[in-house]
Design a protein around this motif. Structure first.
Motif, PDB file in Angstrom:
ATOM      1  N   ILE A 114       0.863  -1.169   0.000  1.00  0.00           N
ATOM      2  CA  ILE A 114       0.000   0.000   0.000  1.00  0.00           C
ATOM      3  C   ILE A 114       0.899   1.218   0.000  1.00  0.00           C
ATOM      4  CG2 ILE A 114      -1.746   1.266   1.321  1.00  0.00           C
ATOM      5  CD1 ILE A 114      -2.342  -1.588   2.567  1.00  0.00           C
ATOM      6  N   ASN A 115       1.054   1.819  -1.148  1.00  0.00           N
ATOM      7  CA  ASN A 115       1.995   2.923  -1.282  1.00  0.00           C
ATOM      8  C   ASN A 115       3.315   2.596  -0.609  1.00  0.00           C
ATOM      9  OD1 ASN A 115       0.251   4.343  -2.803  1.00  0.00           O
ATOM     10  ND2 ASN A 115      -0.408   5.751  -1.209  1.00  0.00           N
ATOM     11  N   ASP A 163       0.584  -3.848   4.377  1.00  0.00           N
ATOM     12  CA  ASP A 163      -0.513  -3.624   5.323  1.00  0.00           C
ATOM     13  C   ASP A 163      -1.579  -4.686   5.092  1.00  0.00           C
ATOM     14  OD1 ASP A 163      -2.060  -2.582   7.258  1.00  0.00           O
ATOM     15  OD2 ASP A 163      -2.372  -0.641   6.325  1.00  0.00           O
ATOM     16  N   SER A 206      -3.414  15.912 -14.710  1.00  0.00           N
ATOM     17  CA  SER A 206      -2.751  14.707 -14.190  1.00  0.00           C
ATOM     18  C   SER A 206      -3.149  13.450 -14.959  1.00  0.00           C
ATOM     19  CB  SER A 206      -3.127  14.509 -12.718  1.00  0.00           C
ATOM     20  OG  SER A 206      -4.498  14.116 -12.604  1.00  0.00           O
ATOM     21  N   PHE A 240      -5.228  11.557 -13.974  1.00  0.00           N
ATOM     22  CA  PHE A 240      -5.395  10.590 -12.882  1.00  0.00           C
ATOM     23  C   PHE A 240      -6.819  10.742 -12.342  1.00  0.00           C
ATOM     24  CE2 PHE A 240      -4.821   9.569  -8.238  1.00  0.00           C
ATOM     25  CZ  PHE A 240      -4.643   8.207  -8.413  1.00  0.00           C
ATOM     26  N   GLN A 267      -3.750   2.994  -9.264  1.00  0.00           N
ATOM     27  CA  GLN A 267      -2.312   3.187  -9.125  1.00  0.00           C
ATOM     28  C   GLN A 267      -1.693   1.796  -9.055  1.00  0.00           C
ATOM     29  OE1 GLN A 267      -2.293   6.079  -5.675  1.00  0.00           O
ATOM     30  NE2 GLN A 267      -0.965   7.217  -7.040  1.00  0.00           N
ATOM     31  N   ASP A 268      -0.616   1.610  -9.799  1.00  0.00           N
ATOM     32  CA  ASP A 268      -0.063   0.262  -9.900  1.00  0.00           C
ATOM     33  C   ASP A 268       0.537  -0.232  -8.587  1.00  0.00           C
ATOM     34  OD1 ASP A 268      -0.845   0.219 -12.501  1.00  0.00           O
ATOM     35  OD2 ASP A 268       1.111   0.788 -13.304  1.00  0.00           O
ATOM     36  N   ASN A 269       1.172   0.693  -7.847  1.00  0.00           N
ATOM     37  CA  ASN A 269       1.959   0.254  -6.696  1.00  0.00           C
ATOM     38  C   ASN A 269       1.162   0.067  -5.417  1.00  0.00           C
ATOM     39  OD1 ASN A 269       3.803   0.756  -8.617  1.00  0.00           O
ATOM     40  ND2 ASN A 269       5.062   2.161  -7.411  1.00  0.00           N
ATOM     41  N   THR A 284      -5.256   6.251  -1.439  1.00  0.00           N
ATOM     42  CA  THR A 284      -5.903   6.699  -0.210  1.00  0.00           C
ATOM     43  C   THR A 284      -6.197   8.186  -0.290  1.00  0.00           C
ATOM     44  OG1 THR A 284      -3.726   7.082   0.744  1.00  0.00           O
ATOM     45  CG2 THR A 284      -4.758   4.950   1.188  1.00  0.00           C
ATOM     46  N   PRO A 285      -7.055   8.714   0.578  1.00  0.00           N
ATOM     47  CA  PRO A 285      -7.322  10.159   0.567  1.00  0.00           C
ATOM     48  C   PRO A 285      -6.052  10.957   0.872  1.00  0.00           C
ATOM     49  CG  PRO A 285      -8.981   9.000   1.874  1.00  0.00           C
ATOM     50  CD  PRO A 285      -7.905   8.003   1.559  1.00  0.00           C
ATOM     51  N   CYS A 286      -5.899  12.100   0.222  1.00  0.00           N
ATOM     52  CA  CYS A 286      -4.776  12.989   0.522  1.00  0.00           C
ATOM     53  C   CYS A 286      -5.014  13.641   1.884  1.00  0.00           C
ATOM     54  CB  CYS A 286      -4.618  14.052  -0.559  1.00  0.00           C
ATOM     55  SG  CYS A 286      -5.799  15.421  -0.444  1.00  0.00           S
ATOM     56  N   LEU A 295      -8.594  -2.020   0.535  1.00  0.00           N
ATOM     57  CA  LEU A 295      -7.971  -1.578   1.784  1.00  0.00           C
ATOM     58  C   LEU A 295      -9.070  -1.032   2.676  1.00  0.00           C
ATOM     59  CD1 LEU A 295      -5.592  -0.770   3.624  1.00  0.00           C
ATOM     60  CD2 LEU A 295      -5.469   1.374   2.329  1.00  0.00           C
ATOM     61  N   LEU A 349      -6.401   7.256   9.571  1.00  0.00           N
ATOM     62  CA  LEU A 349      -5.543   7.899   8.566  1.00  0.00           C
ATOM     63  C   LEU A 349      -5.063   9.281   8.999  1.00  0.00           C
ATOM     64  CD1 LEU A 349      -7.426   6.961   5.260  1.00  0.00           C
ATOM     65  CD2 LEU A 349      -5.322   5.957   6.163  1.00  0.00           C
ATOM     66  N   TYR A 403      -2.483  17.710  -5.865  1.00  0.00           N
ATOM     67  CA  TYR A 403      -2.348  19.030  -6.502  1.00  0.00           C
ATOM     68  C   TYR A 403      -2.836  20.182  -5.623  1.00  0.00           C
ATOM     69  CZ  TYR A 403      -1.130  17.080 -11.083  1.00  0.00           C
ATOM     70  OH  TYR A 403      -0.491  16.464 -12.133  1.00  0.00           O
ATOM     71  N   GLN A 461       0.415  16.439   4.324  1.00  0.00           N
ATOM     72  CA  GLN A 461       0.569  16.072   2.917  1.00  0.00           C
ATOM     73  C   GLN A 461       1.719  16.854   2.277  1.00  0.00           C
ATOM     74  OE1 GLN A 461      -1.509  13.795   1.121  1.00  0.00           O
ATOM     75  NE2 GLN A 461       0.013  14.039  -0.491  1.00  0.00           N
ATOM     76  N   PRO A 491      -0.336   7.957   7.839  1.00  0.00           N
ATOM     77  CA  PRO A 491      -0.163   6.550   7.479  1.00  0.00           C
ATOM     78  C   PRO A 491      -0.849   6.216   6.156  1.00  0.00           C
ATOM     79  CG  PRO A 491      -1.759   6.790   9.261  1.00  0.00           C
ATOM     80  CD  PRO A 491      -1.131   8.144   9.063  1.00  0.00           C
ATOM     81  N   PHE A 523      -1.052   9.309   0.642  1.00  0.00           N
ATOM     82  CA  PHE A 523      -1.285   9.429  -0.789  1.00  0.00           C
ATOM     83  C   PHE A 523      -0.057   9.993  -1.471  1.00  0.00           C
ATOM     84  CE2 PHE A 523      -2.254  12.173  -4.415  1.00  0.00           C
ATOM     85  CZ  PHE A 523      -2.800  11.241  -5.269  1.00  0.00           C
ATOM     86  N   SER A 544       3.453   6.833  -7.701  1.00  0.00           N
ATOM     87  CA  SER A 544       3.333   5.433  -8.091  1.00  0.00           C
ATOM     88  C   SER A 544       2.410   5.226  -9.283  1.00  0.00           C
ATOM     89  CB  SER A 544       2.830   4.602  -6.911  1.00  0.00           C
ATOM     90  OG  SER A 544       1.644   5.156  -6.396  1.00  0.00           O
TER      91      SER A 544
END
Ligand SMILES: [Zn+2]
Ligand SMILES: [Zn+2]
Ligand SMILES: [Zn+2]
Ligand SMILES: [Zn+2]
Lengths: 159, 159, 159, 159
Positions: A6-7, A11, A44, A46, A101-103, A107-109, A141, A148, C70, D114, D150, D153, D157
């Motif tokens: 997880i990033n 976990d 982005s 994204f 996201q591949d890795n 999660t929320p920023c 997750l 968080l 961002y 962040q 934890p 974000f 990745s």
């Protein structure tokens, strides 16, 4: 079982198979995945979708909306939250976030954690589910807003 | 006619009597005034409502949502905008803002101007109406997003 | 003289030749251009520098600092401003912004206009110079913070 | 020892006596407390100071700067960080935050977590010390940026 990253962090304890989750949670994740289609993310590329369940059972959805001035961008989680709030719903039960996201899981920023934590106080935490839109078998997750944002900042205690 | 002060500046040319405006504009202002009732503003006690008309005739409303970490607060205009955007509506025709300040009209802050301007490009400006909730006879500041953000910043021209 | 386009709008009246500006303004623009070298902009690859002259003659510089989320990014103008403010300097005389966009001058985004306007009240406007780092002969857009945020939002009048 | 509450949560394990900390940490906390005197906080009256130690041993300080448009406010931690970054310093070793809240320690908000986490990646965490300006005997919450965010974000990745 293979390790789940997880990033960058392992976990595994909080990762569940999608099919093992309650139907209401699967419904929330599906709503987030659909909302993701409306993302405005030309900078982005994204796309993120989110969905929030309020205490009356309603679902409010959102996507990320970017801006040429990056700082003005609003995430999917906050879009979903202000929709609920602007209709008078302030008790959030759960929030789902869907992105690719591949890795690891998206999660929320920090901004969104802080935004949601404002409505998670007084012992009412908000369940948080982070999922990918397509990878099968789908894993999720499972965490919470207060997990968080440990030792969270709140202005209330200064008054 | 008495002078009308808009945040300290005289701008009588852009101020109209509420009753002289189109019915669709009056409807938009009324929607903004109603949305204001849902404002979450325990820190400023300054409630704002907003309503956006999209090109298909729909109205999306919003209110301001504050946070103990002030920077995380989201204004009424952006709340209304992300609601429309998250449902795929990207063409904004008009935006109404309603709040009570004694010295003048409440206009969008710079963040909201920048946010809205992202969707006002390509020659499509967005009409902007600022009104107070109660003062009678009601007058309305009539302007536009691009007028409020002259020489606006845009990232597109750098690509 | 050829037309000068400022983000799509012709605004020749406010454009001056760099060499015709006061030495103190040229110094401010040079400081902004140098600060631009420290920009952290891995997401946009769009580097911006800024410099602010305070009333005691000091110059404070800044660059843009981006973030993977961002919304958390901070612009060059605000970086320069908080540096001055955190050392007790609240009277800004002028601000220079330097970046390279092909279609026009890079002006402050709405967030930065709002941030700077907080310190431009009480009749003290802040001169604003937007320049490109290299194009010769160098021309500069000369405007001001209050011109860039007409009918600005301010909370003070509600108190 | 009496229980120590950190924004409602008991976290005695991470709380240390000020006098038991390294001299360099005490120096950082003192710098944050001094920077707090420059806070511009007319809306909340809640002053915060911060100080960041970079890998070359330098200290950069900041305070919170508020705005009538609350969303535009910048916290003390980010003020300190952009000062360092705008001078080319991107390796942060430690950050101290000083403010007075009766019920617990003032920790960084989600935005600041962040922001700082962007520079805490690649295994380099940033120590975080939260202290009050006056209460004696002074105790300090000792944690880190990655502990406070934890499962953080990160956009990297997805590239
Ligand atoms: Zn977010
Ligand atoms: Zn606003
Ligand atoms: Zn800006
Ligand atoms: Zn903060």
């Amino acid at each position: 079982m293979t390790q789940v990253f997880i990033n960058g962090a392992t976990d595994a304890a909080n990762v569940r198979e999608h099919d093992s989750l309650d139907a209401s949670i699967q419904e929330l994740i599906r709503a987030a995945a659909e909302a993701r289609n409306h993302a405005y993310c030309p900078y982005s590329n994204f796309a993120v979708g989110a969905a929030i369940r309020t205490s009356d059972g309603s679902i409010y959805t959102g996507c990320n909306i970017e801006n040429g001035a990056y700082a003005v961008s609003i995430c999917a989680e906050r879009t979903a939250a202000v929709k609920a709030l602007s209709e008078g719903k302030r008790q959030f039960v759960a929030c789902a976030v869907v992105a690719q996201q591949d890795n690891g899981f998206t999660t929320p920023c920090g901004v969104c954690r802080q935004f949601l934590a404002e409505f998670a106080s007084n012992g009412r935490d908000i369940a948080l589910y982070a999922a990918k839109p397509t990878n099968l078998p789908l894993r999720v997750l499972c965490t919470s807003v207060l997990q968080l944002l440990p030792n969270g900042f709140s202005l209330s205690s200064s008054k």
